[in-house]
Design a protein around this motif. Structure first.
Motif, PDB file in Angstrom:
ATOM      1  N   CYS A 386      78.904 -20.818 -57.091  1.00  0.00           N
ATOM      2  CA  CYS A 386      79.434 -21.750 -56.093  1.00  0.00           C
ATOM      3  C   CYS A 386      78.396 -22.044 -55.000  1.00  0.00           C
ATOM      4  N   ALA A 387      77.650 -21.027 -54.602  1.00  0.00           N
ATOM      5  CA  ALA A 387      76.638 -21.207 -53.546  1.00  0.00           C
ATOM      6  C   ALA A 387      75.535 -22.164 -54.010  1.00  0.00           C
ATOM      7  N   VAL A 388      75.130 -22.029 -55.280  1.00  0.00           N
ATOM      8  CA  VAL A 388      74.067 -22.930 -55.803  1.00  0.00           C
ATOM      9  C   VAL A 388      74.579 -24.373 -55.825  1.00  0.00           C
ATOM     10  N   ILE A 389      75.860 -24.575 -56.230  1.00  0.00           N
ATOM     11  CA  ILE A 389      76.411 -25.940 -56.241  1.00  0.00           C
ATOM     12  C   ILE A 389      76.470 -26.468 -54.811  1.00  0.00           C
ATOM     13  N   ALA A 390      76.938 -25.646 -53.884  1.00  0.00           N
ATOM     14  CA  ALA A 390      77.065 -26.072 -52.475  1.00  0.00           C
ATOM     15  C   ALA A 390      75.719 -26.519 -51.922  1.00  0.00           C
ATOM     16  N   ALA A 391      74.661 -25.823 -52.319  1.00  0.00           N
ATOM     17  CA  ALA A 391      73.317 -26.162 -51.817  1.00  0.00           C
ATOM     18  C   ALA A 391      72.773 -27.434 -52.465  1.00  0.00           C
TER      19      ALA A 391
END
Ligand SMILES: *Cc1c(COP(=O)(O)O)cnc(C)c1O
Length: 393
Positions: A386-391
């Motif tokens: 999720c963090a990679v998508i958010a970035a």
């Protein structure tokens, strides 16, 4: 001879693969048990696997087969589908049910999905596509989330149209509708005339290549059994056991049998299934919460409250460009993604059947991205995805 390992598992190639096997000593001892028995096909393991699988589903008949596509082919054969018949089905699906439709000389008729949030076949779109030639409807419980079976059953029952469940994503999923017509939660695959399952390597139960076809109906069961094995009235096992000495061939069947090694693997996988589906569900809850925080993104089936098999975790990007950016960022981070599925009406081999309008399916195919999900995945890994998508937004 090289002493390098001769095989690589998904987790050697990707830091977080799309799916991963939960294999251990149970699978190993199952395979050894078969090797020591020196009986390799259609023996005790297959019979036990079929009995245990049928018991889990609460269904009367279950037949282990070579793969999920064979299960679908057998369902069509048992129902006697053929030339001139129309089979209504979803265009957001693996191509097996559509390919087997053409193999039967029948015609696939594609009906759109309910919504981008709930990409299973829309009962109203099925109703709009029914003609006097409609002989069957294939529903596919996408990602492990069940179709609207009460509505679809009512629609088909009054017109004498057969229903086949492609339950390849939904092994272990339970169905409860708002009207509580299935108050005890009937299992996916046991909500229609015939249910089909796949045990391909990336499914919730994995044996390599394998499948199962199930039915409540005795007359269909007899046809499934015979089409699986050349239309023969007795099998090697019966003759080995002294139950029979010869056989007749009563219809033109196939060899779609499963072998003993895969049945042993299937039994070990079945024993873990419901527990592993529960672990998948916990990860899905984390995905839903994580994706909700990303502007424009949402988990597919985020509002589903039933008992899904949680086969796939799919996220909906705000548009195709955002999906491409996320897929690239995830790949760079060593995280594998996929697409389930390209819309079947856009395939070259299905151009002739693309007349029906399926706008939601086409849009879905451009915005959906499948994220890693498997029982041994950790909560921290979900947060990382999720963090990679958010970035990337
Ligand atoms: C995997 C799958 C199939 C085909 O199963 P195989 O075992 O690969 O032949 C069919 N339909 C769906 C929805 C699937 O996911």
């Amino acid at each position: 001879m090289s002493d390098k390992p001769s095989s690589t598992s998904a987790s050697d190639v990707w830091r977080i693969p799309l799916s991963d096997l939960d294999y251990g000593t149970e699978e190993e001892s199952g395979v050894l048990r078969v090797l020591k028995s020196k009986w390799l096909s259609m023996g005790q393991e297959v019979q036990d696997f079929e009995r245990e699988f049928a018991a889990m589903l609460g269904v009367k008949h279950a037949f282990a087969v070579a793969n999920g596509t064979a299960a679908i082919h057998l369902a069509y054969l048992a129902l006697g589908l053929g030339e001139g018949d129309e089979i209504i089905q979803p265009p957001i699906n693996f191509v097996a049910s559509a390919n087997m439709t053409l193999a039967m000389g029948a015609e696939p008729v594609f009906a759109d999905i309910l919504s981008l949030q709930e990409p299973t076949i829309d009962p109203a779109q099925i109703a709009a596509r029914i003609t006097p030639r409609t002989k069957a409807v294939v529903v596919m419980h996408y990602g492990g989330y069940l179709c609207h079976m009460a509505e679809i059953s009512a629609l088909c029952r009054e017109r004498g149209i057969a229903i086949i469940e492609d339950a390849c994503h939904a092994v272990g999923a339970r169905y409860q509708d708002a009207q509580e017509r299935y108050p005890h939660g009937r299992m996916a695959g046991n909500l229609s005339d015939i249910g089909t399952f796949s045990f391909f390597s990336n499914k919730n139960m994995a044996v390599g290549e394998g499948g199962m076809v199930v039915t409540e109906r005795d007359e269909l069961a007899e046809r499934l059994r015979r089409f699986r094995s050349h239309g023969m009235t007795t099998l090697t096992w019966d003759r080995h056991k002294g139950h029979a000495s010869s056989y007749d061939v009563v219809l033109n069947g196939f060899n779609y049998r499963m072998d003993e090694i895969r049945a042993a693997l299937g039994r070990a996988q079945l024993a873990k299934l419901l527990h592993n589906n529960q672990r998948r569900m916990e990860l899905v809850r984390l995905y839903r919460a994580g994706l909700k925080k990303i502007t424009g993104w949402k988990a597919v089936f985020a509002d589903y409250s039933g008992e899904s098999a949680c086969h796939l975790q799919v996220a909906l990007a705000p548009d195709e460009a955002a999906r491409t950016r996320a897929a690239q960022a995830l790949r760079q981070a060593g995280i594998q993604t996929s697409m389930h599925y390209p819309c079947i009406t856009t395939f070259q081999a299905f151009k002739a059947y693309a007349a029906a309008e399926v706008p939601l399916s086409l849009e879905y195919a451009h915005r959906a991205i499948t994220l890693p999900l498997y029982p041994t995945m950790t909560p921290a890994q979900v947060q990382e995805v999720c963090a990679v998508i958010a970035a990337s937004v």
